[in-house]
Design a protein around this motif. Structure first.
Motif, mmCIF file in Angstrom:
data_model
loop_
_atom_site.group_PDB
_atom_site.id
_atom_site.type_symbol
_atom_site.label_atom_id
_atom_site.label_comp_id
_atom_site.label_asym_id
_atom_site.label_seq_id
_atom_site.Cartn_x
_atom_site.Cartn_y
_atom_site.Cartn_z
ATOM 1 N N VAL A 1 0.870 -1.187 0.000
ATOM 2 C CA VAL A 1 0.000 0.000 0.000
ATOM 3 C C VAL A 1 0.897 1.224 0.000
ATOM 4 C CG1 VAL A 1 -1.867 1.237 1.152
ATOM 5 C CG2 VAL A 1 -1.766 -1.261 1.297
ATOM 6 N N MET A 2 0.537 2.210 -0.826
ATOM 7 C CA MET A 2 1.365 3.415 -0.930
ATOM 8 C C MET A 2 0.483 4.652 -0.839
ATOM 9 S SD MET A 2 4.045 4.559 -3.927
ATOM 10 C CE MET A 2 2.775 4.807 -5.182
ATOM 11 N N TYR A 3 0.888 5.563 0.030
ATOM 12 C CA TYR A 3 0.260 6.877 0.142
ATOM 13 C C TYR A 3 1.185 7.883 -0.523
ATOM 14 C CZ TYR A 3 -2.908 4.694 3.457
ATOM 15 O OH TYR A 3 -3.852 3.861 4.033
ATOM 16 N N PHE A 4 0.621 8.892 -1.147
ATOM 17 C CA PHE A 4 1.436 9.910 -1.808
ATOM 18 C C PHE A 4 0.647 11.204 -1.908
ATOM 19 C CE2 PHE A 4 -0.923 7.767 -5.130
ATOM 20 C CZ PHE A 4 -1.260 8.755 -6.035
ATOM 21 N N ALA A 5 1.334 12.269 -2.307
ATOM 22 C CA ALA A 5 0.705 13.573 -2.483
ATOM 23 C C ALA A 5 0.617 13.884 -3.973
ATOM 24 C CB ALA A 5 1.498 14.661 -1.762
ATOM 25 N N SER A 6 -0.480 14.556 -4.354
ATOM 26 C CA SER A 6 -0.664 14.899 -5.769
ATOM 27 C C SER A 6 -1.643 16.060 -5.892
ATOM 28 C CB SER A 6 -1.214 13.691 -6.537
ATOM 29 O OG SER A 6 -1.501 14.043 -7.885
ATOM 30 N N ASN A 7 -1.452 16.828 -6.972
ATOM 31 C CA ASN A 7 -2.410 17.888 -7.315
ATOM 32 C C ASN A 7 -3.300 17.479 -8.483
ATOM 33 O OD1 ASN A 7 -0.613 17.977 -9.412
ATOM 34 N ND2 ASN A 7 -0.132 20.186 -9.225
ATOM 35 N N ARG A 8 -3.431 16.171 -8.692
ATOM 36 C CA ARG A 8 -4.219 15.648 -9.805
ATOM 37 C C ARG A 8 -5.685 16.048 -9.645
ATOM 38 N NH1 ARG A 8 -2.329 10.134 -9.188
ATOM 39 N NH2 ARG A 8 -3.837 9.326 -10.702
ATOM 40 N N ALA A 9 -6.426 15.894 -10.725
ATOM 41 C CA ALA A 9 -7.851 16.212 -10.721
ATOM 42 C C ALA A 9 -8.603 15.235 -9.821
ATOM 43 C CB ALA A 9 -8.406 16.145 -12.142
ATOM 44 N N GLY A 10 -9.734 15.708 -9.269
ATOM 45 C CA GLY A 10 -10.580 14.862 -8.436
ATOM 46 C C GLY A 10 -10.323 14.994 -6.962
ATOM 47 N N GLY A 11 -9.429 15.897 -6.588
ATOM 48 C CA GLY A 11 -9.138 16.081 -5.169
ATOM 49 C C GLY A 11 -10.010 17.145 -4.534
ATOM 50 N N GLN A 12 -9.631 17.511 -3.315
ATOM 51 C CA GLN A 12 -10.390 18.520 -2.568
ATOM 52 C C GLN A 12 -9.888 19.934 -2.839
ATOM 53 O OE1 GLN A 12 -13.004 17.293 -0.767
ATOM 54 N NE2 GLN A 12 -12.325 15.303 -1.558
ATOM 55 N N GLY A 13 -8.732 20.042 -3.511
ATOM 56 C CA GLY A 13 -8.140 21.346 -3.785
ATOM 57 C C GLY A 13 -6.685 21.359 -3.377
ATOM 58 N N GLY A 14 -5.854 22.101 -4.116
ATOM 59 C CA GLY A 14 -4.426 22.134 -3.824
ATOM 60 C C GLY A 14 -3.830 20.751 -4.007
ATOM 61 N N THR A 15 -2.834 20.427 -3.188
ATOM 62 C CA THR A 15 -2.308 19.055 -3.198
ATOM 63 C C THR A 15 -3.031 18.250 -2.117
ATOM 64 O OG1 THR A 15 -0.515 19.636 -1.677
ATOM 65 C CG2 THR A 15 -0.064 19.784 -4.032
ATOM 66 N N ASP A 16 -3.329 16.996 -2.427
ATOM 67 C CA ASP A 16 -4.070 16.113 -1.531
ATOM 68 C C ASP A 16 -3.273 14.848 -1.265
ATOM 69 O OD1 ASP A 16 -6.159 17.864 -1.506
ATOM 70 O OD2 ASP A 16 -7.639 16.500 -2.393
ATOM 71 N N ILE A 17 -3.715 14.109 -0.262
ATOM 72 C CA ILE A 17 -3.155 12.782 0.049
ATOM 73 C C ILE A 17 -4.012 11.737 -0.666
ATOM 74 C CG2 ILE A 17 -2.416 11.186 1.831
ATOM 75 C CD1 ILE A 17 -1.047 13.914 1.949
ATOM 76 N N TRP A 18 -3.325 10.815 -1.349
ATOM 77 C CA TRP A 18 -3.981 9.741 -2.101
ATOM 78 C C TRP A 18 -3.405 8.405 -1.663
ATOM 79 C CZ3 TRP A 18 -7.515 10.944 -6.226
ATOM 80 C CH2 TRP A 18 -7.634 12.315 -6.483
ATOM 81 N N VAL A 19 -4.112 7.324 -1.976
ATOM 82 C CA VAL A 19 -3.638 5.985 -1.649
ATOM 83 C C VAL A 19 -3.868 5.055 -2.838
ATOM 84 C CG1 VAL A 19 -5.856 5.294 -0.574
ATOM 85 C CG2 VAL A 19 -3.730 4.085 0.021
ATOM 86 N N THR A 20 -2.909 4.147 -3.071
ATOM 87 C CA THR A 20 -3.026 3.125 -4.107
ATOM 88 C C THR A 20 -2.540 1.793 -3.537
ATOM 89 O OG1 THR A 20 -2.350 2.455 -6.340
ATOM 90 C CG2 THR A 20 -0.747 3.679 -5.049
ATOM 91 N N ARG A 21 -3.051 0.688 -4.076
ATOM 92 C CA ARG A 21 -2.743 -0.644 -3.543
ATOM 93 C C ARG A 21 -2.212 -1.555 -4.643
ATOM 94 N NH1 ARG A 21 -6.913 1.630 -0.933
ATOM 95 N NH2 ARG A 21 -6.908 1.512 1.353
ATOM 96 N N ASN A 22 -1.228 -2.356 -4.275
ATOM 97 C CA ASN A 22 -0.633 -3.304 -5.212
ATOM 98 C C ASN A 22 -1.405 -4.616 -5.165
ATOM 99 O OD1 ASN A 22 1.299 -5.322 -6.355
ATOM 100 N ND2 ASN A 22 2.643 -3.520 -6.405
ATOM 101 N N ASP A 23 -1.684 -5.181 -6.339
ATOM 102 C CA ASP A 23 -2.470 -6.416 -6.384
ATOM 103 C C ASP A 23 -1.640 -7.662 -6.136
ATOM 104 O OD1 ASP A 23 -1.009 -6.710 -8.694
ATOM 105 O OD2 ASP A 23 -2.738 -6.803 -10.046
ATOM 106 N N GLY A 24 -0.366 -7.501 -5.828
ATOM 107 C CA GLY A 24 0.497 -8.644 -5.585
ATOM 108 C C GLY A 24 1.246 -9.108 -6.828
ATOM 109 N N TRP A 25 0.846 -8.591 -7.978
ATOM 110 C CA TRP A 25 1.493 -8.937 -9.243
ATOM 111 C C TRP A 25 2.193 -7.730 -9.856
ATOM 112 C CZ3 TRP A 25 1.678 -13.980 -10.360
ATOM 113 C CH2 TRP A 25 0.745 -14.821 -9.738
ATOM 114 N N GLY A 26 2.318 -6.692 -9.049
ATOM 115 C CA GLY A 26 3.041 -5.511 -9.522
ATOM 116 C C GLY A 26 2.161 -4.425 -10.091
ATOM 117 N N LYS A 27 0.847 -4.658 -10.138
ATOM 118 C CA LYS A 27 -0.055 -3.654 -10.690
ATOM 119 C C LYS A 27 -0.659 -2.842 -9.556
ATOM 120 C CE LYS A 27 -4.094 -3.047 -13.683
ATOM 121 N NZ LYS A 27 -5.128 -3.731 -14.508
#
Length: 594
Positions: free
Chosen positions: A162-188
């Motif tokens: 599991v990885m948390y990171f910061a980004s100003n990508r679209a779909g956030g609350q404004g400015g830079t936000d905290i996001w999370v992504t998860r690895n499926d065990g196969w590298g994706k």
């Protein structure tokens, strides 16, 4: 080197919002890592690897750099951090090389880098393998993690999944936000999820750091209420999601920017970057000890309740770290709130102590707590004896032989008249003619008996009852009057019209009505009953004001009288002293229906 000692008090709110609630406190030593680590440029994003025994960080210093911002490391040897060195060409290029995160295996790496040819946006996140001090198998994570925007400041859980990171990508609350992504065990990696408005605000949130267990997240925020600039916050995962962020308090946060909080799950130190005054320039890296953050957090739930109604009680609670003896939190409970939750460092043993009114202080041990668990401790308070008047110790008869009304002067004066009327036929009651020597002795006893009753009344009115008036929990004052008889046999029947009820010492109910054969047990019950009635009338007589404590408690149903037949008393050599009573006054929890 500048060393600062702080007592860290975590707050749920500051700067003009709700009143601050203390979560826990420790005494911390906060040290600017001037020697060998900090420079006149920005030094930031510390990450300590116990496996490599190195403190990695980023710096904009020019000396020894390959680009604008490079990765450096300071070896930890002999209990000290050594002179920082550039991490080398596998980490750094000519552009900005950003924050890195290392999983618990010591090999799995995520890092950020800007301006690389394979990048999708301004700054991208990459994966790599750390071996022998270099990075291998470097790969851009690609979509959906990276976009044409800015993705940076990755933080991996201990298993690297599991990885948390910061980004100003679209779909956030404004400015830079905290996001999370998860690895499926196969590298994706999964499509990143925004942590939502409970964590992110319309302003900037950045520099996430997730504990190895994945249960506690540290991050910096400009939008949450704090001391100024970017403040560092903490939030714990619950079954419902991330809970309300907690400001780490003024030992760590200042009016300047504080970011890049990092607490390894092993080691004595935690780290963060700050632009506060007194540094070498720009952002500096600070270390703090003891490191209570990296072990993760658990929730301590405290209940302080009444044994009868199970309702909450007002008390004071202190929590101590067993190893250090330090008090780590203290708070007050009230009659409206049942559960008091405290967020505390896991993998630590605690002692919880509670003070409630005049009761002896209680304590419970909380051992072997693991990250993210919830541990409940419940303190139950029942009855507490306020006073015990064993009037047999005065070695005088409290009753005329065979009689059951206490030997006060009014009862003694009317006894001979009653022997001719409603007590006619009660031959078990001793004859005491007025003017006789026996009468004079009983008169002197009566004076002492009245004084002893007066003492019970005085202490009740002056000491015991007033403390219940401001007690919103509705506790009950219980008077237990126990009567005793001497072992002399009693022959005759009860002759009065009134039926009297009471209990024996084992809780069995009795009643005496006209015509019943008298026994020592029934005599002791009658003595308890009439002594209780006399005590009630004496308390009422001394409490003529309707607002007096006794009157108010009676009106509220918060005074109870128990009448107990103690039976034959054989613990005194003198038969006269065995004709006695005992009065106890007890605090009995919340009001119930009797």
């Amino acid at each position: 080197m500048k060393n600062l000692i702080y007592t860290l008090v975590l707050l749920t709110s500051v700067a003009g919002l709700l009143p601050a609630q203390q979560i826990y406190r420790y005494e911390f030593e906060i040290v600017n890592m001037q020697h060998g680590v900090n420079s006149a440029a920005d030094d930031y994003s510390p990450m300590f690897s116990p496996a490599a025994n190195r403190l990695f960080f980023n710096s904009f210093r020019e000396e020894g750099s390959y680009g604008k911002a490079d990765v450096y490391y300071a070896p930890f040897e002999n209990g000290e951090f050594q002179e920082a060195q550039n991490a080398g060409r596998t980490f750094n290029r000519e552009t900005n090389d950003g924050s890195m995160s290392l999983a618990k295996d010591g090999f799995t790496v995520a890092f950020a880098a800007a301006g690389r040819s394979e990048g999708l946006g301004d700054t991208d996140i990459y994966s790599a393998v750390y071996k022998y001090g270099t990075l291998e198998s470097i790969q851009n994570l690609g979509e959906p993690v990276n976009t044409g925007n800015w993705e940076s400041q990755p933080s991996l859980t201990g298993d690297g999944m599991v990885m948390y990171f910061a980004s100003n990508r679209a779909g956030g609350q404004g400015g830079t936000d905290i996001w999370v992504t998860r690895n499926d065990g196969w590298g994706k990696w999964s499509k990143p999820e925004n942590l939502g408005p409970g964590i992110n605000t319309p302003d900037d949130e950045a520099a996430p750091n997730i504990t190895s267990d994945g249960g506690t997240l540290y991050f910096s925020s400009e939008g949450l209420s704090g001391y100024g600039g970017m403040d560092i916050f903490m939030t714990k995962m619950t079954p419902e999601g991330w809970d309300q962020p907690t400001n780490l308090g003024k030992a760590i946060n200042t009016e300047a920017d504080e970011l890049y909080f990092f607490a390894p799950d092993a080691g004595d130190f935690f780290f963060f970057a700050s632009a506060r005054e007194g540094g070498k320039g720009g952002l500096d890296i600070y270390r703090g000890t003891p490191n209570v953050f990296g072990r993760g957090m658990f929730t301590l739930v405290v209940n302080v309740v009444d044994s009868l109604s199970d309702s909450p009680l007002p008390s004071y609670v202190d929590v101590f770290d067993v190893r250090t003896g330090e008090m780590v939190t203290t708070f007050a409970t009230n009659t409206k709130t049942r559960d008091y939750t405290e967020l505390l460092p896991a993998n630590t043993n605690y002692r919880v102590e509670v003070s409630f009114k005049d009761y002896p202080r209680k304590e419970q041990q909380v051992y072997n707590v693991t990250p993210n668990e919830s541990r409940r401790v419940k303190f139950v308070y029942g009855s507490m004896k306020l006073a015990d008047f064993d009037l047999g110790k005065y070695n005088i008869p409290f009753f005329v032989t065979g009689y059951y009304r206490p030997n006060v002067r009014a009862h003694l004066e009317e006894l001979n008249e009653r022997k001719r009327t409603d007590l006619r036929g009660a031959n078990y009651i001793e004859r005491v003619p007025e003017g006789s020597k026996k009468y004079e002795r009983y008169e002197s006893y009566a004076e002492t008996v009245e004084q002893l009753f007066d003492e019970v009344v005085r202490k009740s009115i002056d000491e015991y009852l007033p403390q219940f008036i401001d007690e919103s929990g509705g506790e009950v004052v219980e008077y237990t009057v126990t009567g005793y008889a001497d072992p002399q046999p009693i022959v005759g029947r009860y002759v009065e019209n009134d039926t009297v009820s009471f209990y024996d010492a084992n809780g069995y109910a009795y009643s005496v009505k006209q015509g019943d054969e008298m026994t020592n047990l029934l005599l002791s019950g009658l003595r308890a009953h009439h002594s209780a009635e006399y005590l009630k009338s004496a308390l009422a007589a001394q409490s003529s004001d309707p607002n007096s404590p006794y009157r108010r408690l009676v009106k509220d149903g918060r005074i109870k009288f128990n009448v107990i037949a103690g039976g034959v008393s054989d613990d005194r050599d003198d038969f006269a002293a065995q004709r006695r009573i005992r009065i106890s006054i007890t605090r009995k929890g919340r009001k119930t229906e009797f």
